[in-house]
Design a protein around this motif. Structure first.
Motif, mmCIF file in Angstrom:
data_model
loop_
_atom_site.group_PDB
_atom_site.id
_atom_site.type_symbol
_atom_site.label_atom_id
_atom_site.label_comp_id
_atom_site.label_asym_id
_atom_site.label_seq_id
_atom_site.Cartn_x
_atom_site.Cartn_y
_atom_site.Cartn_z
ATOM 1 N N ALA A 18 0.493 2.974 1.987
ATOM 2 C CA ALA A 18 -0.463 1.999 2.537
ATOM 3 C C ALA A 18 0.058 0.594 2.263
ATOM 4 O O ALA A 18 -0.378 -0.077 1.336
ATOM 5 C CB ALA A 18 -1.841 2.192 1.908
ATOM 6 N N PRO A 19 1.019 0.153 3.074
ATOM 7 C CA PRO A 19 1.680 -1.134 2.805
ATOM 8 C C PRO A 19 0.727 -2.323 2.873
ATOM 9 O O PRO A 19 1.013 -3.373 2.303
ATOM 10 C CB PRO A 19 2.755 -1.220 3.902
ATOM 11 C CG PRO A 19 2.372 -0.212 4.937
ATOM 12 C CD PRO A 19 1.576 0.844 4.249
ATOM 13 N N HIS A 20 -0.418 -2.153 3.556
ATOM 14 C CA HIS A 20 -1.334 -3.286 3.711
ATOM 15 C C HIS A 20 -2.239 -3.449 2.483
ATOM 16 O O HIS A 20 -3.030 -4.370 2.411
ATOM 17 C CB HIS A 20 -2.196 -3.078 4.956
ATOM 18 C CG HIS A 20 -2.849 -1.727 4.989
ATOM 19 N ND1 HIS A 20 -2.139 -0.575 5.257
ATOM 20 C CD2 HIS A 20 -4.120 -1.344 4.755
ATOM 21 C CE1 HIS A 20 -2.953 0.471 5.198
ATOM 22 N NE2 HIS A 20 -4.158 0.032 4.891
ATOM 23 N N LEU A 21 -2.140 -2.528 1.522
ATOM 24 C CA LEU A 21 -2.974 -2.637 0.326
ATOM 25 C C LEU A 21 -2.166 -3.229 -0.822
ATOM 26 O O LEU A 21 -0.940 -3.137 -0.852
ATOM 27 C CB LEU A 21 -3.523 -1.270 -0.073
ATOM 28 C CG LEU A 21 -4.413 -0.585 0.970
ATOM 29 C CD1 LEU A 21 -4.963 0.722 0.424
ATOM 30 C CD2 LEU A 21 -5.564 -1.504 1.375
ATOM 31 N N THR A 22 -2.888 -3.841 -1.760
ATOM 32 C CA THR A 22 -2.229 -4.523 -2.875
ATOM 33 C C THR A 22 -2.658 -3.878 -4.181
ATOM 34 O O THR A 22 -3.840 -3.629 -4.391
ATOM 35 C CB THR A 22 -2.664 -6.002 -2.929
ATOM 36 O OG1 THR A 22 -2.647 -6.501 -1.603
ATOM 37 C CG2 THR A 22 -1.734 -6.814 -3.809
#
Lengths: 344, 794
Positions: free
Chosen positions: B195-199
């Motif tokens: 999930a690249p959009h999560l931090t």
């Protein structure tokens, strides 16, 4: 809080008079196993949400290139809070995964919990897939499976191929558990050949061996006066033996056994035919656990001593029990698995 | 014999009930002050702990998304990739914070769902059960969901299952954030692949809410310590005086052959019993003080930090035990010295008048040395120290050093007065005051500390308030603020409002970590409002013009200090570097803030659209517009904020913050006044041998009484004179050292001479009140009593 919140929830009275882990609790509203047992495959490899409890229980005896013995466990439990299935978070189905690897010196254990209905855990029959989080037991059919699990200090990735048919315990899969008539549906695939890689803190180990998968579901498998069980699966020179001994509050036992020939023919033995008696005990975290047994099934000339590969094979999970590989000596030689509950 | 000895000792109290009264009251007040502060502290801390547990804030790493919503499918994907995480859904329901957790996966140590007794059932998971305190439930409207009152729940928070929370908040299939378990499996797919959009955010430290609330508690703790110091001074004085008063009894008992050891044991037991009684009374009083203060503390904390503290007091063993400990421990400390003296003094010398008081004077040189040492240490800490501990160490060294220096300084001042005296009476007055100093010095030290604390805190509060008012003028420059339900309504509102008001200023923000610190990025529309009202603490040349041209960003002081960013340094926003052109004050905000222009903001965060608007308009038109918006857009009152309302609210929050400290100040002052009264009362009887000759030489009793009052006023004034610089030093330390370390911003210090003058009047008033009774008693002393001085020693 997981454990404390879960125990009463999954197991209404873990320590009271309702048997080990509440499995002796009455189960109003849930379906109960009936005779004759009629199975429908592949569907019955999948879950039965109208029954209260169910498991996909795999154990394996393994060896590496040096001949060192290992044991492996992969289990998915399903517990229903209500006898139906629902979508999303409102599903009353709860899933619990246990995985372990046992070496002669170490016992690695881990546990996972998940809600049903959201996709985090579940089982589908066709194609067969049982999963919780990143663990899975899955394949195009029930005979060819891949199995993975991981914990904080171990992981494994194994391939399984069935070399024989499914076998059915008790009366064609209707397995009676007490004199009161409590029963479960119970079948096994004891003929898996297994190979793969264990990832342990010291590195990876390639292993091969045999695996045994148990499928069982019920709503109240134990009688209220039963406090625990000792379950044996033995792979011997000339066949396989499944036997269990249910311990009752008054000190007596209820036993049951299935003899399995190498080509998969079964003979069920009623209460009393199978005998298992503790020979010596080990201190496991302050508990006295029988880790050496004398096991007999006179009808088959079985009179063997079994002892734990690693007496410290304690499953320190939210419902604790002992589960580990055993070595068999005596009238027959072989390996197997032993599960003992209710010693907490 | 023991019984007789005990009778003799106790009969002293029977004959002098006033002395017993002062001893008990002194001990009780000291205990009350301490335990009251501790009670408030313990209660607030317990509430925080509950809140922190519920939120999991700070202790667990978290996975978040820029827009605050995580699709549930992402959660499942992460779990199936080997991430041991647990979902949290969060929102407000009728203004109450609703938190949904998954009890099966939440990391251990997180808030309970009240299920320790095993009553959690299928309903809790699937049907929905809300867990909260009774107070919290009372704020919630009618919902057809089972409520379980859970006294241990965090105040103002409802805990429920994640599914129930999603349903109630209308957030189906959406999660607010994911808590990351500290234990993860050895095999795991990296977050960037799943999930690249999560931090992934590391567990918070340093900049979280917990740290901020800690700083508030440090303030309370500092006052607790001050109360402790004042209390110990008073206990010490009370016990010392109790010994002094009973020297004749002790001498007589010993002369009659009573064994010294048994006498000491008897006195020790007697004092232990008395201190336990006084301690119990003190704890009771402390409870009342705390109960009275707690609603304000609760309001302060929830206003300042958005954390709730339950407004009711529970009896917590830690504070009533600590209250008893202070009474008994303080008594033991004080009694040990006196008993030691008693054991060593020659048999008959123990009845020498004022022996105890003179004893105190002997160590004066040591005391002066210690005082100078502590003051130097305070100075060194101020110059070289860093961190909160150094700040508080400096406070402690300053206060104790100054208190120890007080008798020495007063002695020098009185000596100077004596050298200037013209008349015999005046000379006697100075000399006599000087002689009395040792007996009064403990009470005066208490007064000094109380006044210094008062000066210091009122300076801090008032400076804070002035700065904050200015800041609000700068921040809430628009006359009216409107909050939209969603982006679509926001767009409609903007179209609707543009022709109706002077200027619509959209307010849009994004959350992002800047140099590892959680920050908000704002993109205001370029308008003179900002240029005119936002004042920089530091800035590059032509800062606003360059920021408006998109050449850089402005950041708040907190971010600048915590991340050590200076003017001209680059910060990275959404992958793009911007030089920092200005640093502005941003009081009361726990996190970092960055300002870029609207154009830049839209380029960096194309998906984020404004949902708030500041409206520049004629303030008189606000009610009409409110009505129109209510009708045309069905906006709720909470969505329309009139600037005057926000200002009033914000100011009330800050005022309440210091109500507590103000109340504690008054209490401290009252206790100090009582200490003076006690000392004077005791000295009055002891001083008869010194006063009798003066009376015999023609000074009337009435005049002697008046001189007593003048003396009290003089000493109080001198102490006040010393308390002022000490208080200002205290204020400076709080504003420039402690505040920066705890809150991340430094406040300018303003002086308030009128306040100080008023305080001096109060202090003198307290001293006069304290002196009044002893003076009156002196004026009414029977001449025969004075004459007796000449007939025998006492």
């Amino acid at each position: 809080m997981n454990v404390r919140i879960l125990l009463p929830l999954l197991l209404p009275c873990a320590a009271s008079a309702q048997g080990f882990a509440g499995l002796g609790t009455a189960s109003e509203g849930f379906a109960t196993p009936e005779r004759p047992a009629i199975f429908d495959f592949e569907t019955d490899h999948g879950p039965h949400p109208d029954y209260r409890i169910e498991w996909w229980y795999l154990t394996a005896n393994l060896q590496d290139g040096d001949g060192t013995h290992y044991g492996l466990q992969w289990t998915l439990f399903r517990t229903a809070l209500a006898p139906d299935e629902g979508e999303g978070w409102s599903s009353p189905q709860i899933w619990m995964g246990h995985a372990a690897v046992t070496t002669p010196t170490h016992h690695y254990v881990t546990e996972r919990l998940a809600r049903g209905g959201i996709g985090q855990a579940g089982v589908t029959a066709q194609p067969f897939e049982a999963w919780i989080d990143d663990w899975q037991l899955a394949g195009s059919d029930f005979d060819t499976l891949n199995m993975t699990a991981s914990g904080p200090d171990f992981a494994y990735d194994m391939d399984l191929t069935a070399q024989g048919p499914l076998i059915f315990h008790g009366d064609a899969g209707y397995s009676v558990k007490s004199a009161d008539g409590q029963a479960s549906y119970y079948y096994s695939q004891p003929f898996y050949e297994i190979d793969g890689t264990l990832t342990l803190p010291d590195g990876e180990v390639d292993v091969t061996g045999n695996a045994w998968l148990d499928r069982e579901w019920s709503s109240q498998p134990l009688s209220e006066n039963q406090t625990g069980w000792d379950w044996f699966s033995l792979s011997l020179d000339d066949g396989k033996l499944m036997g269990f001994r249910l311990r009752q509050e008054n000190g007596s036992h209820y036993t049951s056994a299935t003899w399995i020939t190498p080509d998969g023919e079964t003979t069920a033995y009623p209460d009393g035919a199978f005998q298992a008696d503790p020979v010596s005990f080990s201190d496991v975290g302050g508990r006295q656990i029988p880790t050496q047994w004398n096991v007999t099934l006179d009808a088959r000339g079985v009179d063997v001593d079994v002892y734990a590969l690693n007496p410290k094979s304690w499953m320190a999970t939210s419902v604790p029990y002992w589960e580990g590989p055993i070595i068999v000596e005596g009238s027959h030689a072989g390996v197997g698995y032993l599960e003992m509950t209710g010693y907490e | 014999m023991t019984k007789v000895g005990l009778q003799a000792l106790l009969s002293h109290w029977l004959r002098n009930p006033m002395q017993l009264f002062t001893l008990i009251v002194g001990l009780s007040l000291a205990t009350a002050l301490w335990s009251g502060v501790q009670a408030v502290n313990a209660e607030a801390r317990a509430s925080y702990d509950a809140a922190a547990q519920t939120l999991g804030e700070g202790r667990f790493a978290q996975i978040t998304s820029d827009d605050g919503a995580i699709p549930q499918a992402d959660y499942i994907r992460l779990r199936r990739a080997g991430w041991l995480i647990s979902p949290v859904v969060e929102g407000r329901l009728d203004g109450v914070r609703l938190i949904g957790l998954d009890p099966l996966t939440s990391p251990s140590g997180l808030a309970t769902m009240g299920a320790d007794d095993g009553n959690l059932t299928i309903d809790a998971l699937a049907g929905g059960v809300l867990f909260a305190t009774q107070d919290t439930f009372e704020r919630l409207g009618a919902y057809d969901i089972t409520r379980v009152v859970t006294p241990d729940a965090a105040p103002g928070v409802i805990i429920t299952d994640v599914g129930t929370a999603q349903r109630l908040l209308g957030l189906e299939n959406t999660l607010s954030r994911l808590l990351v378990s500290p234990t993860q499996p050895i095999v795991q797919t990296p977050l960037a692949e799943v999930a690249p959009h999560l931090t992934l955010r590391a567990p918070q430290d340093g900049s979280d809410v917990g740290r901020l609330t800690d700083s508030f508690h440090l303030n309370l703790t500092a006052f607790g310590l001050l109360a402790f110091a004042v209390g110990i001074f008073i206990v010490h004085g009370a016990i010392g005086l109790a010994f002094e008063q009973r020297r004749p009894v002790i001498r007589t008992l010993r002369a009659l052959g009573f064994p010294l050891r048994r006498l000491i044991a008897l006195i020790a037991v007697e004092l232990l019993v008395l201190s336990l009684i006084a301690g119990a009374i003190g704890v009771g009083l402390g409870y009342l003080v705390a109960a009275a203060l707690l609603p304000d503390v609760a309001a302060t904390i929830s206003g300042l930090y958005g954390e709730s503290v339950s407004g009711t007091l529970q009896l917590r063993p830690e504070w009533w035990l600590s209250g008893l400990m202070i009474a008994v421990g303080g008594t033991c400390m004080a009694a040990a010295a006196s008993l030691f003296q008693l054991a060593r003094m020659p048999l008959l010398a123990s009845a020498r008048p004022r022996a105890w008081a003179m004893q105190a004077g002997k160590g004066r040189m040591y005391q002066a040395g210690l005082a100078v040492g502590l003051l130097v240490l305070a100075g060194l800490l101020g110059i070289f120290g860093s961190g909160l501990a150094a700040g508080f160490g400096m406070l402690a060294a300053l206060l104790i050093g100054a208190a120890l220096a007080l008798p020495v300084v007063l002695d020098r001042v009185l000596a100077f007065g004596a050298s200037r005296a013209k008349s015999v009476t005046a000379e006697w007055f100075w000399a006599d005051t000087r002689q009395q100093l040792p007996g009064l010095s403990l009470a005066l030290m208490a007064l000094l500390l109380a006044m210094a604390a008062n000066v210091g805190v009122s300076t801090m509060v008032s400076s804070f308030r002035l700065t904050f008012t200015g800041f609000l003028d700068q921040r809430l420059a628009s006359e009216f603020y409107v909050y939209a339900d969603d982006a679509d309504q926001a767009a409609e509102l903007q179209t609707y409002l543009t022709p109706r008001v002077g200027k619509v200023l959209p307010i849009q923000s994004a959350n992002q970590d800047v140099r590892g610190l959680p920050s908000e990025i704002y993109g205001p529309t370029a308008h003179s409002t900002y240029r005119e009202n936002w004042l920089f603490l530091q800035s590059a040349d032509d800062a606003w013009a360059r920021i408006e041209a998109g050449e850089g960003a402005a950041i708040n002081e907190q971010l600048a200090r915590r991340a050590e960013i200076a003017i001209g340094d680059d910060i990275t926003l959404a992958g793009e570097a911007f030089p920092v052109l200005g640093i502005y004050g941003d009081y009361g905000n726990p996190i970092g803030q960055i300002i870029v222009t609207e154009t830049t903001f839209k380029r960096l965060f194309p998906d984020i659209r404004p949902n708030r608007f500041g409206l520049r308009m004629d303030a008189a038109d606000v009610p009409v517009l409110t009505e129109a918006l209510r009708k045309d857009f069905s906006l709720a009152d909470a969505q329309m904020v009139n600037q005057a309302g926000i200002k009033a609210f914000s100011l009330s929050v800050f005022d309440r913050t210091f109500t507590v400290t103000g109340a504690l100040n008054v209490l401290t002052l009252a206790v100090a006044g009582f200490a003076i009264l006690m000392s004077l009362l005791t000295l009055a009887t002891m001083r008869l041998p010194q006063l009798a000759p003066v009376w015999a030489q023609g000074l009337t009793r009435a005049r002697l009484g008046r001189i007593e009052i003048i003396r009290a006023v003089l000493l109080a004034l001198l102490t006040a004179g010393l308390a002022l610089p000490l208080g200002l030093a205290l204020a400076w330390t709080l504003l420039a050292v402690v505040n920066v370390e705890a809150f991340g911003w430094r406040l300018p210090m303003f002086l308030f001479p009128l306040d100080y003058a008023r305080l001096a009047v109060f202090a003198v008033g307290a001293a006069v009140l304290a002196a009044l009774w002893p003076a009156r008693k002196l004026a009414r002393t029977r001449p025969s009593d004075l004459l007796k001085v000449f007939s025998n020693e006492r």
